[in-house]
Design an enzyme around this catalytic site. Structure first.
Site, mmCIF file in Angstrom:
data_model
loop_
_atom_site.group_PDB
_atom_site.id
_atom_site.type_symbol
_atom_site.label_atom_id
_atom_site.label_comp_id
_atom_site.label_asym_id
_atom_site.label_seq_id
_atom_site.Cartn_x
_atom_site.Cartn_y
_atom_site.Cartn_z
ATOM 1 N N LYS A 138 0.829 -1.207 0.000
ATOM 2 C CA LYS A 138 0.000 0.000 0.000
ATOM 3 C C LYS A 138 0.869 1.265 0.000
ATOM 4 O O LYS A 138 2.081 1.185 0.163
ATOM 5 C CB LYS A 138 -0.948 -0.036 1.215
ATOM 6 C CG LYS A 138 -1.867 -1.265 1.245
ATOM 7 C CD LYS A 138 -2.704 -1.401 -0.009
ATOM 8 C CE LYS A 138 -3.903 -2.296 0.100
ATOM 9 N NZ LYS A 138 -3.725 -3.720 0.330
HETATM 10 C C1 LIG Z 1 -5.063 -4.553 0.884
HETATM 11 C C2 LIG Z 1 -6.520 -4.550 0.817
HETATM 12 C C3 LIG Z 1 -7.317 -5.071 1.850
HETATM 13 C C4 LIG Z 1 -6.796 -5.859 2.993
HETATM 14 O O1 LIG Z 1 -5.790 -5.265 3.715
HETATM 15 P P1 LIG Z 1 -4.732 -6.199 4.476
HETATM 16 O O2 LIG Z 1 -3.963 -5.197 5.264
HETATM 17 O O3 LIG Z 1 -3.928 -6.911 3.444
HETATM 18 O O4 LIG Z 1 -5.500 -7.133 5.345
HETATM 19 C C5 LIG Z 1 -8.689 -4.952 1.735
HETATM 20 N N1 LIG Z 1 -9.263 -4.356 0.698
HETATM 21 C C6 LIG Z 1 -8.547 -3.856 -0.313
HETATM 22 C C7 LIG Z 1 -9.239 -3.184 -1.441
HETATM 23 C C8 LIG Z 1 -7.154 -3.956 -0.295
HETATM 24 O O5 LIG Z 1 -6.448 -3.470 -1.324
#
Ligand SMILES: *Cc1c(COP(=O)(O)O)cnc(C)c1O
Length: 372
Positions: free
Chosen positions: A182
């Site tokens: 992210k």
């Molecule tokens: C990354 C992501 C998640 C989940 O986040 P994690 O930290 O990996 O559990 C949920 N929704 C979307 C759209 C994502 O890109």
């Protein structure tokens, strides 16, 4: 030639040193660094209460529980997202109700939501795919009209804006992820912005075994909580990342702009570029849709052979076995299936240089030419 991955986190030496200090401090799990990280996140979100979690998935699961979603409740979301968006609805006993996407934004088609609302609908869970925000004005008008809660899956939208305001400053529940891919990361982690009617202390109990500690050393457990707390090690990475957020977002925008300029010049027939949004998007990803005649697997392999990593975000989730078993089938959401079948994510991360973007652009053109 060095391999260019589709993403890579940028962690500065100051952050690495700060993590070393935490490791030497004798306190490495949830403690003062998590509190400091939450305070900084709250400041970022205009003073709204924010609590940190050990993943974006855990963050959303807790948000759904705080919103009172349980067995029999329907939650409306998009089929074109990471599986976690629908998975958390199942995890709390709810039923994901999917609505097709708008092919322009590739986000949930807001015009199709109201037809999907039933007596059992409790919430909408919109996703800002690639960091491009769902239209918050339209979204909240629908939610208000039908008295629905909103759990914004803003996992990809940290640093994005809506009408000049940061995502997180407005709205109902807002959930962020700090997974390594992210825009800012804690390794693994997440954060939840809480609406005014929700007690932050309950969010804390759901995060940590339902425990309330008493001053006399005793404790009580009044609700079934999970083990969703962030560590001070992770929070320290997050504090270092927050300082770089603006620079990261600016750099992502510059690189995205260069992709557009390159592809405009290359004029590759049938290659569909993303929406040109330089006001709201944090450019979490740069995704193009391949021409229908091109085999995606072969394209990815050819790019890899030329030293370039390509991602796929995401195949339409209703075609996964888990969701087919719930009754979803091919043809249910034609736009999501089409985009999910042709989308590829090109490399985009702050440490890239212009020459990297140029190399990717030209290689895409070459590979597509030889595939034609
Ligand atoms: C990354 C992501 C998640 C989940 O986040 P994690 O930290 O990996 O559990 C949920 N929704 C979307 C759209 C994502 O890109």
């Amino acid at each position: 030639m060095t391999f260019l991955p589709f993403t890579r986190p940028t962690i500065d030496e100051e952050t690495i040193a700060a993590v070393g200090d935490v490791l030497r401090s004798g306190w490495i799990t949830s403690g003062p660094k998590v509190k400091e990280f939450e305070a900084k996140l709250s400041e970022y979100c205009g003073g709204r209460p924010v609590r940190a979690f050990n993943s974006g998935t855990a963050t959303m699961e807790v948000a759904l529980r705080l919103a009172g979603i349980g067995p029999g409740d329907e939650v409306i979301t998009t089929p074109l997202t990471w599986v976690a968006s629908a998975g958390v609805i199942l995890a709390v006993g709810g039923r994901p109700v999917l609505v097709d996407i708008d092919p322009v934004t590739r986000n949930i088609d807001l015009d199709l939501i109201e037809a999907a609302v039933t007596k059992k609908t409790k919430a909408i869970l919109p996703v800002d795919l690639a960091g491009l925000p769902v239209d918050r004005d339209k979204l909240y008008a629908i939610a208000t009209r039908h008295k629905l809660r909103v759990i914004e899956d803003a996992a990809q939208a940290f640093g994005s804006h809506w009408q000049g305001k940061r995502i997180g400053m407005l709205g109902d529940f807002v959930s962020f992820s700090f997974h390594a891919n992210k825009n800012i990361t804690t390794g693994e982690g997440g954060a939840l912005v809480l609406p005014a009617d929700i007690d932050p202390a309950l969010a804390e109990r759901l995060r940590f075994q339902g425990v309330t500690r008493h001053p006399d050393g005793g404790m009580d457990v009044d609700v079934l909580g999970g083990k969703f707390n962030l560590t001070d090690i992770a929070a320290t990475i997050g504090l270092g990342q927050l300082k770089q957020l603006e620079a990261f977002t600016r750099r992502r925008c510059e690189l995205a702009l260069r992709y557009f300029e390159n592809f405009d010049k290359l004029a590759i027939t049938d290659l569909l570029l993303p929406l040109r949004d330089f006001r709201n998007s944090n450019w979490h990803m740069y995704q193009v849709l391949l021409p229908t005649a091109v085999d995606r697997g072969a394209f990815i392999a050819a790019m890899k052979a030329r030293g370039i990593g390509i991602g796929v975000h995401y195949p339409a989730l209703h075609l996964f076995s888990l969701f087919r078993h719930q009754g979803f089938k091919e043809g249910d959401f034609p736009q999501a299936e089409r985009v999910g079948g042709q989308t590829v994510t090109l490399p985009l991360f702050p440490a890239m240089v212009e020459a990297d973007v140029d190399r990717v652009s030209c290689t895409v053109a070459d590979v597509l030419k030889s595939a034609a």
